[in-house]
Design a protein around this motif. Structure first.
Motif, PDB file in Angstrom:
ATOM      1  N   ASP A 274     -23.246 -56.483 -12.120  1.00  0.00           N
ATOM      2  CA  ASP A 274     -24.173 -57.559 -11.771  1.00  0.00           C
ATOM      3  C   ASP A 274     -25.141 -57.090 -10.696  1.00  0.00           C
ATOM      4  OD1 ASP A 274     -22.838 -57.711  -9.318  1.00  0.00           O
ATOM      5  OD2 ASP A 274     -21.714 -59.517  -9.843  1.00  0.00           O
ATOM      6  N   ALA A 275     -25.929 -58.009 -10.155  1.00  0.00           N
ATOM      7  CA  ALA A 275     -26.947 -57.641  -9.174  1.00  0.00           C
ATOM      8  C   ALA A 275     -26.345 -57.120  -7.879  1.00  0.00           C
ATOM      9  CB  ALA A 275     -27.855 -58.845  -8.895  1.00  0.00           C
ATOM     10  N   ASP A 276     -25.081 -57.429  -7.611  1.00  0.00           N
ATOM     11  CA  ASP A 276     -24.388 -56.901  -6.427  1.00  0.00           C
ATOM     12  C   ASP A 276     -23.642 -55.607  -6.732  1.00  0.00           C
ATOM     13  OD1 ASP A 276     -25.170 -58.983  -4.665  1.00  0.00           O
ATOM     14  OD2 ASP A 276     -23.615 -60.283  -5.504  1.00  0.00           O
ATOM     15  N   LEU A 277     -23.826 -55.095  -7.944  1.00  0.00           N
ATOM     16  CA  LEU A 277     -23.198 -53.854  -8.422  1.00  0.00           C
ATOM     17  C   LEU A 277     -21.708 -54.007  -8.690  1.00  0.00           C
ATOM     18  CD1 LEU A 277     -25.016 -51.102  -6.299  1.00  0.00           C
ATOM     19  CD2 LEU A 277     -25.805 -52.356  -8.312  1.00  0.00           C
ATOM     20  N   LYS A 278     -21.229 -55.246  -8.777  1.00  0.00           N
ATOM     21  CA  LYS A 278     -19.836 -55.490  -9.132  1.00  0.00           C
ATOM     22  C   LYS A 278     -19.672 -55.367 -10.643  1.00  0.00           C
ATOM     23  CE  LYS A 278     -17.819 -59.448  -9.669  1.00  0.00           C
ATOM     24  NZ  LYS A 278     -17.060 -59.151 -10.939  1.00  0.00           N
ATOM     25  N   CYS A 279     -18.653 -54.644 -11.049  1.00  0.00           N
ATOM     26  CA  CYS A 279     -18.371 -54.485 -12.468  1.00  0.00           C
ATOM     27  C   CYS A 279     -17.982 -55.843 -13.070  1.00  0.00           C
ATOM     28  CB  CYS A 279     -17.243 -53.473 -12.652  1.00  0.00           C
ATOM     29  SG  CYS A 279     -16.841 -53.131 -14.376  1.00  0.00           S
ATOM     30  N   HIS A 280     -18.576 -56.178 -14.188  1.00  0.00           N
ATOM     31  CA  HIS A 280     -18.280 -57.460 -14.829  1.00  0.00           C
ATOM     32  C   HIS A 280     -16.825 -57.552 -15.290  1.00  0.00           C
ATOM     33  CE1 HIS A 280     -22.284 -59.151 -14.818  1.00  0.00           C
ATOM     34  NE2 HIS A 280     -22.799 -58.122 -15.463  1.00  0.00           N
ATOM     35  N   ASP A 281     -16.153 -56.408 -15.446  1.00  0.00           N
ATOM     36  CA  ASP A 281     -14.834 -56.395 -16.057  1.00  0.00           C
ATOM     37  C   ASP A 281     -13.698 -56.096 -15.091  1.00  0.00           C
ATOM     38  OD1 ASP A 281     -15.723 -56.916 -18.792  1.00  0.00           O
ATOM     39  OD2 ASP A 281     -16.663 -54.944 -18.647  1.00  0.00           O
ATOM     40  N   ALA A 282     -13.979 -56.062 -13.801  1.00  0.00           N
ATOM     41  CA  ALA A 282     -12.921 -55.892 -12.787  1.00  0.00           C
ATOM     42  C   ALA A 282     -13.461 -56.465 -11.481  1.00  0.00           C
ATOM     43  CB  ALA A 282     -12.538 -54.430 -12.615  1.00  0.00           C
ATOM     44  N   GLU A 283     -12.779 -57.452 -10.932  1.00  0.00           N
ATOM     45  CA  GLU A 283     -13.359 -58.210  -9.825  1.00  0.00           C
ATOM     46  C   GLU A 283     -13.447 -57.430  -8.517  1.00  0.00           C
ATOM     47  OE1 GLU A 283      -9.603 -60.786  -8.178  1.00  0.00           O
ATOM     48  OE2 GLU A 283     -10.487 -61.426 -10.084  1.00  0.00           O
ATOM     49  N   ASN A 284     -12.757 -56.290  -8.404  1.00  0.00           N
ATOM     50  CA  ASN A 284     -12.824 -55.519  -7.164  1.00  0.00           C
ATOM     51  C   ASN A 284     -13.324 -54.091  -7.391  1.00  0.00           C
ATOM     52  OD1 ASN A 284     -10.490 -54.746  -8.520  1.00  0.00           O
ATOM     53  ND2 ASN A 284      -9.327 -54.367  -6.631  1.00  0.00           N
ATOM     54  N   LEU A 285     -14.052 -53.870  -8.490  1.00  0.00           N
ATOM     55  CA  LEU A 285     -14.635 -52.562  -8.776  1.00  0.00           C
ATOM     56  C   LEU A 285     -16.155 -52.674  -8.725  1.00  0.00           C
ATOM     57  CD1 LEU A 285     -14.516 -49.590  -9.732  1.00  0.00           C
ATOM     58  CD2 LEU A 285     -14.513 -50.459 -12.088  1.00  0.00           C
ATOM     59  N   TYR A 286     -16.764 -51.770  -7.985  1.00  0.00           N
ATOM     60  CA  TYR A 286     -18.217 -51.703  -7.868  1.00  0.00           C
ATOM     61  C   TYR A 286     -18.674 -50.318  -8.339  1.00  0.00           C
ATOM     62  CZ  TYR A 286     -17.990 -55.973  -5.092  1.00  0.00           C
ATOM     63  OH  TYR A 286     -17.768 -57.262  -4.664  1.00  0.00           O
ATOM     64  N   ILE A 287     -19.915 -50.253  -8.774  1.00  0.00           N
ATOM     65  CA  ILE A 287     -20.492 -48.986  -9.223  1.00  0.00           C
ATOM     66  C   ILE A 287     -21.827 -48.806  -8.521  1.00  0.00           C
ATOM     67  CG2 ILE A 287     -21.268 -47.602 -11.190  1.00  0.00           C
ATOM     68  CD1 ILE A 287     -19.544 -49.357 -12.996  1.00  0.00           C
TER      69      ILE A 287
END
Length: 519
Positions: free
Chosen positions: A469-482
């Protein structure tokens, strides 16, 4: 603290509030933002402090560059030669060129499929400013005004409505500069009590909560067979435009994960940059710009390097892109050849006479009125341009990748319209002429790939369209960012590093708010 993970007992756990997978520019920038804060940070870096052949081999794969219509070129060594797998990552090979994306690059352009970012240039401007401060370079004006330097006037081409001088500058935070800036970037924060860097720590699998909503650990392997695990509250993937996608796709295969299942975008929309030029049989440049009567020295365009003043390229504005129905496009010029031959001088004289006979003699006497050049055109977002997993595995058991990199019909048509538009603007301004003897069938062979990998975990507010998403949070894991250029929805034409750092600094602020941490 920097630790070689191989010195720990096998099976040891690394515990930190934030676990960063990847110790390149993005991972280091994120960790620097947390140095001295109340939360602990661990960087997992695959390589060591120096390049190692066995570690670099983990990038090996296969790759082709295609026009999407049957013309295909093997670029098999590209995955391993375009990245550096050691602490600091590919910053060791980065020349230091810095530029933000244009405001146009963030816009949804109706003539470009799948264009538009969920953030704007205005949203990123404060983070661009902080990234410039980190790199010790001047901040870029948010309106992207033409560069003004004493004795180095920008060209005025038809009032610069469709073609403008676009500024670039160079940082000394690069191994190419003989300064302490790069070492300070790499190591100036590692003594902080809350920061730990682990070398030779290869992420190989994801461990999920029972409901599959959260990551609960990252499996780590070393090339000598040891195994470890890292556990954190938040995980940030920062491994580059190909490797980010590869690790998530491998998790889908090895751990029955479902990254990107709703969008089918994982690994797709690969975009890169290529230098497009053609040389004659004797090696002299055939792609050229012949200026009729430049207003002054062209040093603004032909001088560049970490010890030079900022320079500029000529490129299309948003108005120019809309008029010519193309993407971002730039012309980079150089004066490298002495004593142009009769053919070049004839073309230069003809261009000058077309634009006014009284200027012809002056123009042909100017060494920098005849410039070799190369073109760069935006690689359009295309789901058929993609990274997939191959049948072979690396020394850690992870599938190697195949890259099908496509400059399709939209790219090549846009390139032709861009060159035509640039030539028309130059001619209408009585400023000069362009030589571009590159046909549609020659385009792929005329491309020199750059080391920019983008788009494979693209950013979009809708999980049915993007991976983060716009915050770089992975849509498929709530505590994973890319973070990194893999999240770019479109590639623009700017070198991606400054935007990578701006997005990463923005992510750091978001995580501080989320974790309730005071820096």
């Amino acid at each position: 603290m920097i630790t070689d993970i191989r010195d720990l007992e096998p099976g040891a756990e690394i515990v930190a509030d934030i676990v960063i997978i990847g110790g390149g520019m993005a991972g280091i920038t994120l960790a620097r933002e947390w140095a001295g804060a109340e939360k602990t940070v661990a960087i997992l870096e695959s390589g060591g402090l120096e390049m190692e052949e066995a570690t670099q081999d983990l990038y090996e794969g296969t790759a082709t560059l295609s026009d999407g219509n049957g013309v295909e070129r093997d670029i098999g060594d590209y995955p391993v030669t375009s990245r550096a797998r050691l602490y600091g990552g590919s910053s060791h090979w980065w020349g230091g060129k810095c530029v933000p994306l244009d405001p146009a690059d963030f816009a949804a352009r109706p003539w470009i499929r799948d264009s538009g970012w969920p953030v704007s240039r205005d949203d990123l401007q404060p983070y661009y400013d902080r990234a410039c401060d980190l790199l010790s370079i001047p901040r870029f004006d948010k309106d992207y005004a033409e560069p003004r330097h004493e004795g180095r006037p920008p060209l005025d081409i038809n009032g610069s409505v469709h073609v403008a001088s676009l500024p670039r500058t160079y940082t000394k935070v690069t191994s190419y500069a003989d300064t302490p800036h790069f070492d300070e970037f790499l190591y100036g924060f590692t003594d902080a009590a809350n920061i730990s860097v682990y070398l030779h720590a290869n992420a190989i699998d994801c461990r999920f909560s029972p409901d599959g909503a959260r990551l609960e650990g990252i499996g780590i392997a070393t090339l000598d067979g040891k195994r470890y695990v890292a556990r954190g509250a938040v995980y940030v993937l920062a491994c580059g435009g190909i490797e980010n996608a590869r690790l998530l796709m491998a998790a889908n295969v090895l751990n029955a994960a479902r990254f990107g299942a709703r969008s089918d975008a994982l690994g797709r929309y690969f975009q890169g940059h290529t230098v497009i030029l053609k040389n004659r049989d004797d090696g002299r440049a055939a792609t050229r710009v012949y200026f009729s009567d430049p207003p002054g020295p062209l040093s603004l365009y032909v001088d560049r390097g970490v010890d030079e003043a900022p320079h500029a390229v000529l490129g299309t504005t948003l108005a120019g892109q809309a008029r010519y129905h193309c993407g971002a496009f730039t012309v980079t010029m150089d004066v490298t050849e002495k004593g142009a031959d009769a053919e070049d001088r004839a073309l230069q004289t003809l261009a000058a006479r077309l634009d006014g006979a009284d200027t012809a003699a002056r123009a042909t006497d100017r060494a920098d009125a005849d410039c070799s050049c190369y073109f760069m055109t935006e690689n359009m977002p295309n789901p058929m341009s993609r990274v997939t997993l191959g049948d072979e595995v690396d020394a850690l058991g992870l599938p190697r990748i195949h890259l099908h990199w496509e400059y399709g019909a939209a790219d090549l048509e846009g390139f032709e319209r861009s060159v035509d538009g640039f030539a028309r603007e130059l001619g209408a301004a009585h400023a000069g002429r362009v030589a571009c003897p590159i046909g549609r069938d020659d385009a792929v062979s005329a491309m020199l790939p750059s080391r920019h990998h983008m788009g494979t975990t693209r950013m979009h507010a809708d999980p049915a369209t993007g991976i983060v998403d716009a915050d770089l949070k992975c849509h498929d894991a709530e505590n994973l960012y890319i973070t990194g250029s893999s999240v770019f929805p479109t590639s623009g034409i700017a070198n991606p590093t400054l935007t990578i750092l701006a997005l990463t600094i923005r992510l750091a602020d978001h995580l501080k708010e989320k974790l309730g941490a005071a820096a």
